[in-house]
Enzyme design. Structure first.
Site, PDB file in Angstrom:
ATOM      1  N   ARG A 187       0.813  -1.219   0.000  1.00 19.14           N
ATOM      2  CA  ARG A 187       0.000   0.000   0.000  1.00 19.14           C
ATOM      3  C   ARG A 187       0.850   1.276   0.000  1.00 19.14           C
ATOM      4  O   ARG A 187       0.484   2.292   0.603  1.00 19.14           O
ATOM      5  CB  ARG A 187      -0.947   0.035   1.215  1.00 19.14           C
ATOM      6  CG  ARG A 187      -1.971  -1.073   1.241  1.00 19.14           C
ATOM      7  CD  ARG A 187      -2.974  -0.968   0.103  1.00 19.14           C
ATOM      8  NE  ARG A 187      -4.035  -1.960   0.227  1.00 19.14           N
ATOM      9  CZ  ARG A 187      -4.013  -3.158  -0.339  1.00 19.14           C
ATOM     10  NH1 ARG A 187      -2.962  -3.526  -1.068  1.00 19.14           N
ATOM     11  NH2 ARG A 187      -5.020  -3.980  -0.192  1.00 19.14           N
ATOM     12  N   CYS A 224     -10.257   0.329   4.097  1.00 18.25           N
ATOM     13  CA  CYS A 224      -9.586  -0.062   5.343  1.00 18.25           C
ATOM     14  C   CYS A 224      -8.845   1.126   5.949  1.00 18.25           C
ATOM     15  O   CYS A 224      -8.148   1.860   5.252  1.00 18.25           O
ATOM     16  CB  CYS A 224      -8.608  -1.202   5.065  1.00 18.25           C
ATOM     17  SG  CYS A 224      -9.459  -2.759   4.800  1.00 18.25           S
ATOM     18  N   GLU A 244      -3.614   3.115   7.094  1.00 25.68           N
ATOM     19  CA  GLU A 244      -3.608   2.891   5.657  1.00 25.68           C
ATOM     20  C   GLU A 244      -4.296   4.079   4.989  1.00 25.68           C
ATOM     21  O   GLU A 244      -3.919   4.541   3.919  1.00 25.68           O
ATOM     22  CB  GLU A 244      -4.366   1.592   5.344  1.00 25.68           C
ATOM     23  CG  GLU A 244      -3.990   0.988   4.022  1.00 25.68           C
ATOM     24  CD  GLU A 244      -5.154   0.876   3.091  1.00 25.68           C
ATOM     25  OE1 GLU A 244      -5.422   1.856   2.390  1.00 25.68           O
ATOM     26  OE2 GLU A 244      -5.769  -0.188   3.040  1.00 25.68           O
TER      27      GLU A 244
END
Ligand code: EPU
Length: 305
Positions: free
Chosen positions: A174, A223, A293
């Site tokens: 990510r 998320c 995130e």
């Protein structure tokens, strides 16, 4: 207003706005205004915007689909740039595909699937734009779409265009590393694989099914936390008993505990307070420090870790 901005405002018309609300540009739909919001339609306009921002030391950020981003209630005291449709082209030659940063990830996926090209199935069900997906190495599971990237076309901080081969980049979990500071992604090139349509569709169905355990609809930003190496953050937060907990209008989803939902009246502060509560609880109970995130931006453009 400085002359350079006045000139740009004349040139861009309604595409350069001052004290512009940002909430409608993010999936959380919270946060205050941007000092300036620009929607350039070509590289020349983008170069002028970047040059003015640099000259006046005004912080700027690139905004994609706003689906992984939380603005502060005080907004952003700088320039927000949202690339217009002129940056959303899709074109291919054989199995090499070029996609503009402003193209919707879903449009890129549909375009490749229609040509029996596999490799981007991890974009199934993802909101957002190609630029945002590349910058955050989005995907399904730990692997992101960076695997398929062969090069990025960027504008560097000094306004020069440059092509950066994937070998000079590192697509981590990510995260994209190796872009020169202040570089703006204009386009990404992907190397895909010709595959039978049935295989591609089966893979898409599998990924969509996995996402079935996530809240659909509602105001969320996907998320909130990265998965620690050993366990899914969602499971961890669930096991710590946070599902359904609220601060103001922010609530931890009952469907998937790594999602926070913004409900009527929610503010960015509510979401941030809930994030802190979850983090502290997980640290106290399980000894694990969760990393964000979600990209959380402060009013001066500072990114909260
Ligand atoms: N689980 C729970 N309780 C929960 C949530 C999950 O027990 O509240 C359990 C599930 O039952 C499952 C395990 O935890 O056994 C893993 O859950 P899931 O399959 O939903 O995957 P995840 O690790 O939570 C990751 C990505 C998602 C991506 C999914 C599916 C991260 C932080 N999350 O979630 O990405 O959609 O895999 O591919 O990497 C995002 O990037 O925004 C995102 C949501």
């Amino acid at each position: 207003m400085k002359d350079s901005w006045r000139r740009l405002a004349e040139r861009l018309g309604g595409r350069l706005a001052f004290q512009a609300p940002l909430r409608e540009l993010t999936s959380f739909r919270v946060g205050g205004p941007a000092r300036m919001l620009a929607r350039p339609e070509d590289v020349g306009e983008l170069q002028e915007l970047l040059a003015s921002a640099r000259r006046e030391r005004l912080p700027f950020i690139m905004l994609g689909g706003g689906s992984n981003l939380l603005f502060d209630d005080a907004g952003f005291d700088g320039l927000v740039i949202k690339l217009g449709a002129g940056f959303a082209g899709l074109e291919g030659a054989g199995s090499l595909v070029r996609a503009g940063a402003a193209a919707a990830s879903a449009d890129l996926l549909a375009w490749t699937v229609a040509r029996d090209l596999g490799g981007l199935e991890g974009l199934a069900g993802l909101p957002g734009t190609v630029g945002g997906a590349v910058a955050g190495n989005a995907g399904a599971g730990p692997e992101g779409l960076g695997r398929a990237v062969t090069r990025l076309f960027v504008l560097e901080g000094d306004g020069r265009a440059r092509s950066i081969p994937a070998a000079d980049l590192n697509f981590a979990y990510r995260r994209l590393e190796g872009l020169p500071e202040r570089a703006v992604i204009l386009e990404a090139e992907f190397a895909l694989t010709s595959r039978p349509a049935v295989e591609i569709r089966a893979r898409l169905a599998e990924i969509r099914e996995r996402r079935g355990g996530q809240p659909l609809g509602g105001r969320s930003a996907g998320c909130v936390f990265k998965n620690p190496p050993s366990i899914s953050a969602g499971r961890l937060i669930d096991e710590c008993g946070f599902k359904g907990q609220r601060v103001g209008g922010a609530r931890v989803s009952e469907v998937h505990a790594n999602f926070i939902l913004a409900e009527n009246g929610a503010t960015a502060s509510d979401i941030l307070a809930l994030i802190d509560r979850v983090r502290q609880g997980v640290l106290a109970r399980r000894g694990l420090a969760l990393e964000l995130e979600l990209k959380v931006l402060g009013p001066g453009g500072e990114v909260r870790a």
